[in-house]
Design an enzyme around this catalytic site. Sequence first.
Site, mmCIF file in Angstrom:
data_model
loop_
_atom_site.group_PDB
_atom_site.id
_atom_site.type_symbol
_atom_site.label_atom_id
_atom_site.label_comp_id
_atom_site.label_asym_id
_atom_site.label_seq_id
_atom_site.Cartn_x
_atom_site.Cartn_y
_atom_site.Cartn_z
ATOM 1 C CE1 TYR A 155 -2.287 3.221 2.692
ATOM 2 C CE2 TYR A 155 -3.613 2.621 0.790
ATOM 3 C CZ TYR A 155 -3.336 3.486 1.836
ATOM 4 O OH TYR A 155 -4.118 4.600 2.037
ATOM 5 C CG ASP A 250 5.868 3.642 0.344
ATOM 6 O OD1 ASP A 250 4.659 3.516 0.057
ATOM 7 O OD2 ASP A 250 6.257 4.258 1.358
ATOM 8 C CE LYS A 283 2.785 4.806 7.959
ATOM 9 N NZ LYS A 283 1.410 4.830 8.500
HETATM 10 P P1 KE4 Z 1 -0.629 8.382 4.628
HETATM 11 O O1 KE4 Z 1 -1.217 9.079 3.427
HETATM 12 O O2 KE4 Z 1 -1.628 7.548 5.383
HETATM 13 O O3 KE4 Z 1 0.151 9.342 5.540
HETATM 14 O O4 KE4 Z 1 0.506 7.373 4.083
HETATM 15 C C1 KE4 Z 1 0.162 6.423 3.111
HETATM 16 C C2 KE4 Z 1 1.142 5.280 3.167
HETATM 17 C C3 KE4 Z 1 2.110 5.180 2.181
HETATM 18 N N1 KE4 Z 1 3.021 4.177 2.199
HETATM 19 C C4 KE4 Z 1 3.002 3.243 3.178
HETATM 20 C C5 KE4 Z 1 4.030 2.138 3.149
HETATM 21 C C6 KE4 Z 1 2.033 3.296 4.217
HETATM 22 O O5 KE4 Z 1 2.036 2.342 5.183
HETATM 23 C C7 KE4 Z 1 1.083 4.331 4.218
HETATM 24 C C8 KE4 Z 1 -0.001 4.438 5.273
HETATM 25 N N2 KE4 Z 1 -0.044 3.362 6.211
HETATM 26 C C9 KE4 Z 1 -1.335 3.125 6.818
HETATM 27 C C10 KE4 Z 1 -1.212 1.893 7.709
HETATM 28 N N3 KE4 Z 1 -1.027 0.695 7.002
HETATM 29 C C11 KE4 Z 1 -1.826 4.312 7.565
HETATM 30 C C12 KE4 Z 1 -3.012 4.022 8.449
HETATM 31 C C13 KE4 Z 1 -4.298 4.495 7.823
HETATM 32 O O6 KE4 Z 1 -4.486 4.328 6.597
HETATM 33 O O7 KE4 Z 1 -5.106 5.023 8.606
#
Ligand code: KE4
Length: 443
Positions: A155, A250, A283
């Site tokens: 993701y 990523d 993060k």
């Molecule tokens: P955000 O747009 O949520 O800040 O980041 C997207 C993203 C991009 N790349 C990786 C590897 C990620 O894990 C994420 C977001 N992770 C999720 C948890 N698996 C955030 C939690 C959520 O979606 O509320």
Amino acid sequence: MPTNLPCPLEAPAVSTNAELFERAQRAIPGGVNSPVRAFKAVGGTPRFIARAQGPYMWDAEGKRYIDYIGSWGPMILGHGHPAVLDAVLKAAHDGFSFGAPTEREVELAEEIIRHVPSIEQVRLVSSGTEAAMSAIRLARGATGRSKLIKFNGCYHGHADALLVKAGSGLATFGHPTSAGVPPEVVQHTLVLEYNDIAQLEEAFQTQGDEIACVMIEPIAGNMNFVRASVPFVKRLRELCDQYGALLVFDEVMTGFRVALGSAQSLYAQALPGFQPDISVFGKVIGGGMPLAAFGSSRKVMQQLAPLGPVYQAGTLSGNPVATACGLATLREIAKPGFYESLSARTQALVQGLDAAAASAGLPFCTDSQGGMFGFFFGKDLPQNYPAVLATDQARFNRFFHAMLDQGVYFAPALYEAGFVSAAHSDEDIAATVAAAAAALRQE
Ligand code: KE4
């Protein structure tokens, strides 16, 4: 008797989690501002968190949890670290946002570059989605190509081009996984199986000169915890070099979480000289505030506006309060011994979980790196997403709730990773392992 004291019988009623969830669903779709928080994958009522401190969170009913979500990764120091809180309060007093450059965003950019040798320049944005989306646009602009490869189970945020599932066979491109994404938007996105070298070679042999980039989570925390094998990463690097595609790591989740040099530093140990072309962060670098970034060589980054033809922008990019939070966080984790201590605590946790599952005679496996961990109810560590889905999800969900009832908050989904912070004590780890032993004895 003073008359202004509330009578104990009139103390304001505390809303329960269920009452808050009911109310939230009237005002917010699904009652949450991000789907995974709704507990759909595990069932039950999400906990509405009132406050957090160190390794703990307290819900609206006053129940305390040992927190292994850490806001899905950012809270590597634990909640309310004094140096971070102090930096944020000072920055807030100086101003929330200016829409103009500040010295502190330069300091944060320099700090990120200092720890990640593969990048010479970095652009700060407000979310991982924005960073990943911008990295793809940059790769397409820099190569003049349109196609991109991602992997099943990874993701990278919710940009349209990335909400895609595998097409039938390599020749056909992806299909949208979300309504509202027109098929033509994902027609350039090819979805391959994680760790499958043969598929990768076939994709490059048939379409290599049209591929702008390959985007991968080097340790896939969106499949709980699955590592890209060293041979797979080696082949990825070779094929990108051979066909002129850019390799995008990523590291939104793994960045500064699994090591100070992020996951790419681990692969550079196994593959001397290894570097991705573009890196995406989020993060941890924001320390819990909205901040993410993408970086590359100066040559690639010069393609970005205002210098080059690839447009990218953001009102709150490099926000003064968020950069204060991120910078204070990075300065703490860069201190000698930080990752050795964090890794030891994470390893103690997963070894304790392994022992508890073994005592209960259950098929169970774990893996961890730095402050990130995963566990599966299955005999062997999955190497790809289908293998993750083949593990015992029902048992995972029962375990999640048995632990939540005992005050331990793991990720509410089989496909999510867990996180240990520097604030988790040996006693917190021991209490977690004891709770796991009790929960697994019930299986
Ligand atoms: P955000 O747009 O949520 O800040 O980041 C997207 C993203 C991009 N790349 C990786 C590897 C990620 O894990 C994420 C977001 N992770 C999720 C948890 N698996 C955030 C939690 C959520 O979606 O509320």
